[in-house]
Design a protein around this motif. Structure first.
Motif, mmCIF file in Angstrom:
data_model
loop_
_atom_site.group_PDB
_atom_site.id
_atom_site.type_symbol
_atom_site.label_atom_id
_atom_site.label_comp_id
_atom_site.label_asym_id
_atom_site.label_seq_id
_atom_site.Cartn_x
_atom_site.Cartn_y
_atom_site.Cartn_z
ATOM 1 N N SER A 194 -14.924 3.310 8.428
ATOM 2 C CA SER A 194 -16.047 2.880 7.599
ATOM 3 C C SER A 194 -15.791 1.553 6.903
ATOM 4 O O SER A 194 -16.739 0.958 6.380
ATOM 5 N N TYR A 195 -14.538 1.089 6.885
ATOM 6 C CA TYR A 195 -14.239 -0.095 6.078
ATOM 7 C C TYR A 195 -13.419 -1.153 6.818
ATOM 8 O O TYR A 195 -13.673 -2.348 6.629
ATOM 9 N N PHE A 196 -12.438 -0.766 7.599
ATOM 10 C CA PHE A 196 -11.541 -1.776 8.172
ATOM 11 C C PHE A 196 -11.081 -1.350 9.557
ATOM 12 O O PHE A 196 -11.289 -0.209 9.980
ATOM 13 N N TRP A 197 -10.435 -2.306 10.243
ATOM 14 C CA TRP A 197 -9.966 -2.065 11.603
ATOM 15 C C TRP A 197 -8.864 -3.049 11.933
ATOM 16 O O TRP A 197 -8.792 -4.151 11.389
ATOM 17 N N TRP A 198 -7.992 -2.616 12.821
ATOM 18 C CA TRP A 198 -7.051 -3.486 13.519
ATOM 19 C C TRP A 198 -6.595 -2.741 14.777
ATOM 20 O O TRP A 198 -6.782 -1.526 14.896
ATOM 21 N N PRO A 199 -6.033 -3.431 15.756
ATOM 22 C CA PRO A 199 -5.625 -2.748 16.987
ATOM 23 C C PRO A 199 -4.607 -1.646 16.706
ATOM 24 O O PRO A 199 -3.756 -1.773 15.830
ATOM 25 N N SER A 200 -4.737 -0.548 17.427
ATOM 26 C CA SER A 200 -3.843 0.622 17.337
ATOM 27 C C SER A 200 -3.876 1.292 15.975
ATOM 28 O O SER A 200 -2.922 1.955 15.592
ATOM 29 N N ILE A 201 -4.972 1.142 15.227
ATOM 30 C CA ILE A 201 -5.044 1.797 13.919
ATOM 31 C C ILE A 201 -5.059 3.317 14.064
ATOM 32 O O ILE A 201 -4.445 4.040 13.259
ATOM 33 N N ASP A 202 -5.732 3.825 15.087
ATOM 34 C CA ASP A 202 -5.780 5.276 15.279
ATOM 35 C C ASP A 202 -4.397 5.839 15.568
ATOM 36 O O ASP A 202 -4.016 6.894 15.038
ATOM 37 N N LYS A 203 -3.626 5.150 16.393
ATOM 38 C CA LYS A 203 -2.287 5.625 16.732
ATOM 39 C C LYS A 203 -1.376 5.592 15.507
ATOM 40 O O LYS A 203 -0.561 6.510 15.301
ATOM 41 N N GLU A 204 -1.493 4.581 14.672
ATOM 42 C CA GLU A 204 -0.663 4.496 13.478
ATOM 43 C C GLU A 204 -1.014 5.605 12.493
ATOM 44 O O GLU A 204 -0.133 6.150 11.819
ATOM 45 N N ILE A 205 -2.288 5.944 12.390
ATOM 46 C CA ILE A 205 -2.686 7.058 11.527
ATOM 47 C C ILE A 205 -2.125 8.372 12.064
ATOM 48 O O ILE A 205 -1.610 9.212 11.307
ATOM 49 N N GLU A 206 -2.210 8.571 13.376
ATOM 50 C CA GLU A 206 -1.687 9.798 13.976
ATOM 51 C C GLU A 206 -0.185 9.915 13.763
ATOM 52 O O GLU A 206 0.317 11.003 13.429
ATOM 53 N N ASP A 207 0.552 8.826 13.949
ATOM 54 C CA ASP A 207 2.004 8.861 13.750
ATOM 55 C C ASP A 207 2.360 9.159 12.300
ATOM 56 O O ASP A 207 3.310 9.909 12.025
ATOM 57 N N PRO A 229 -3.548 0.680 -7.819
ATOM 58 C CA PRO A 229 -2.151 0.280 -7.616
ATOM 59 C C PRO A 229 -1.987 -0.695 -6.458
ATOM 60 O O PRO A 229 -0.958 -1.328 -6.321
ATOM 61 N N PHE A 230 -3.013 -0.818 -5.647
ATOM 62 C CA PHE A 230 -2.956 -1.750 -4.512
ATOM 63 C C PHE A 230 -4.232 -2.593 -4.508
ATOM 64 O O PHE A 230 -5.160 -2.331 -3.757
ATOM 65 N N PRO A 231 -4.304 -3.593 -5.412
ATOM 66 C CA PRO A 231 -5.507 -4.436 -5.450
ATOM 67 C C PRO A 231 -5.560 -5.354 -4.239
ATOM 68 O O PRO A 231 -4.601 -6.058 -3.925
ATOM 69 N N LEU A 232 -6.673 -5.327 -3.531
ATOM 70 C CA LEU A 232 -6.851 -6.157 -2.340
ATOM 71 C C LEU A 232 -8.277 -6.668 -2.326
ATOM 72 O O LEU A 232 -9.225 -5.889 -2.320
ATOM 73 N N GLU A 244 -4.088 -14.472 4.009
ATOM 74 C CA GLU A 244 -3.164 -13.878 4.964
ATOM 75 C C GLU A 244 -3.707 -13.932 6.390
ATOM 76 O O GLU A 244 -2.921 -13.951 7.351
ATOM 77 N N THR A 245 -5.022 -13.965 6.567
ATOM 78 C CA THR A 245 -5.596 -14.097 7.908
ATOM 79 C C THR A 245 -5.199 -15.432 8.528
ATOM 80 O O THR A 245 -4.928 -15.515 9.737
ATOM 81 N N LYS A 246 -5.158 -16.464 7.725
ATOM 82 C CA LYS A 246 -4.757 -17.783 8.232
ATOM 83 C C LYS A 246 -3.255 -17.875 8.478
ATOM 84 O O LYS A 246 -2.805 -18.673 9.302
ATOM 85 N N ARG A 247 -2.455 -17.084 7.748
ATOM 86 C CA ARG A 247 -1.012 -17.122 7.915
ATOM 87 C C ARG A 247 -0.554 -16.265 9.088
ATOM 88 O O ARG A 247 0.443 -16.588 9.739
ATOM 89 N N ASP A 248 -1.251 -15.181 9.345
ATOM 90 C CA ASP A 248 -0.844 -14.263 10.411
ATOM 91 C C ASP A 248 -0.962 -14.955 11.765
ATOM 92 O O ASP A 248 -1.996 -15.562 12.074
ATOM 93 N N PRO A 249 0.076 -14.884 12.625
ATOM 94 C CA PRO A 249 0.020 -15.597 13.919
ATOM 95 C C PRO A 249 -1.044 -15.060 14.863
ATOM 96 O O PRO A 249 -1.554 -15.806 15.703
ATOM 97 N N THR A 277 -1.676 -8.234 9.469
ATOM 98 C CA THR A 277 -0.525 -7.344 9.625
ATOM 99 C C THR A 277 0.138 -7.017 8.290
ATOM 100 O O THR A 277 0.611 -5.898 8.084
ATOM 101 N N LYS A 278 0.180 -7.951 7.373
ATOM 102 C CA LYS A 278 0.906 -7.763 6.122
ATOM 103 C C LYS A 278 0.374 -6.599 5.309
ATOM 104 O O LYS A 278 1.146 -5.891 4.635
ATOM 105 N N PHE A 279 -0.933 -6.360 5.316
ATOM 106 C CA PHE A 279 -1.534 -5.355 4.450
ATOM 107 C C PHE A 279 -1.754 -4.011 5.134
ATOM 108 O O PHE A 279 -2.221 -3.064 4.493
ATOM 109 N N ARG A 280 -1.454 -3.904 6.405
ATOM 110 C CA ARG A 280 -1.803 -2.680 7.131
ATOM 111 C C ARG A 280 -1.002 -1.474 6.649
ATOM 112 O O ARG A 280 -1.563 -0.395 6.446
ATOM 113 N N LYS A 281 0.288 -1.630 6.476
ATOM 114 C CA LYS A 281 1.112 -0.504 6.042
ATOM 115 C C LYS A 281 0.712 -0.040 4.650
ATOM 116 O O LYS A 281 0.664 1.169 4.379
#
Length: 301
Positions: free
Chosen positions: A152-165, A59-62, A70-75, A126-130
């Motif tokens: 095991s697959y991906f990362w971005w800043p504050s990913i652990d905090k977003e998972i906890e929230d 349901p979420f093909p990426l 999107e990496t080039k578009r993200d500021p 940022t677009k695909f993180r949520k």
């Protein structure tokens, strides 16, 4: 080749017999020399088939094409991409809080097909993180499992905090998680002599009446006084009556009410040499003797 050994006196003699054997009669390399007409050619070619790859409609093909665009578009990721390619990590990366996480990992960030990688993990724009977090949380596997899969697959800043929230705000995860272990109760040390440690607390208003409860920890002797107010002066007056009858206790245990923690009662205890102990706030069990005295008083009334 056959080896024969025999002994004459104390001397050993060795004799060898060497015989030539044709290759087709040498069973030492049988499999490479077996005739093809002796093999069974009626082998089902599908018996040894294996599944190497399964593709399901997600349901979420990426894929990397979308991440690249999107990496080039993200500021943020666009600046990191340019800095990684050119090696020009300016001072803004260490000052800006959003870029500082990338700056500390600049020696480990690489570019592949215009996609950013930290080690073997893809850096998600940022677009695909949520959407990724929603897909990862769809099975409600818990905070630790989500972090383990994400690392095991991906990362971005504050990913652990977003998972906890996300997990802490999910009612299903809250209802499914195990209860925290209970703290070990530490009982009061048993006084060897009576009137060594006394517990004190107020009861009421009960039927428009207020009572002062004082219990001896050793004998469980209960003293109940009907009082008009819950003040330090009231406690001092009634406690002085008991001291006149039973003597001065070594310790006095109360809760953290204002009348017990005020300067007036603290000064009274200090003058008589009484050690004042208080229980944990909002934890009546730590002053269990006085709570038991309340229960006895209510049953008597």
């Amino acid at each position: 080749m056959r080896q024969i050994a025999y002994n004459v006196g104390h001397t050993f003699f060795l004799h060898f017999e060497i015989k030539y054997i044709k290759s087709e009669g040498n069973i030492g390399d049988f499999l490479s020399r077996i005739k093809t007409n002796q093999c069974n050619n009626n082998i089902n070619e599908y018996d040894d088939a294996h599944i190497n790859f399964i593709h399901e409609q997600s349901p979420f093909p990426l894929d990397w094409h979308k991440i690249k665009i999107e990496t080039k578009r993200d500021p943020i990721t666009s600046r990191v991409l340019h800095a990684t390619k050119t090696g020009s990590w300016s001072n803004d990366f260490s000052i800006n809080s959003e870029l500082n996480s990338y700056n500390t990992r600049k020696t480990e960030i690489t570019v592949e097909q215009d996609c950013l990688f930290w080690g073997y993990r893809v850096i998600i724009p940022t677009k695909f993180r949520k959407s990724i977090l929603t897909e990862l949380h769809s099975c409600h596997i818990g905070m630790s499992s989500m972090k383990s899969i994400a690392r095991s697959y991906f990362w971005w800043p504050s990913i652990d905090k977003e998972i906890e929230d996300m997990v802490r705000n999910c009612n299903e995860c809250i209802n499914a998680r195990p209860n925290p272990p209970k703290s070990v109760l530490t009982p009061w040390k048993w006084p060897q002599r009576q009137w060594t440690r006394v517990h004190c607390d107020f009861l009421g208003p009960y039927k428009n009446k207020t009572f002062l409860i004082i219990v001896d920890a050793t004998t469980k002797w209960l003293e109940v006084f009907q009082v008009n107010s819950m003040t330090a002066q009231t406690v001092i007056t009634k406690l002085s009556e008991l001291i006149a009858r039973f003597g001065i206790p070594r310790t006095k245990t109360t809760d953290n009410a204002k009348c017990f923690n005020g300067d007036e009662f603290q000064s009274y205890c200090k003058t008589l040499g009484i050690r004042h102990l208080t229980g944990a706030p909002f934890h009546p069990a730590s002053n269990g003797f006085s709570e038991s005295g309340k229960y006895c008083t209510l049953n008597h009334k």
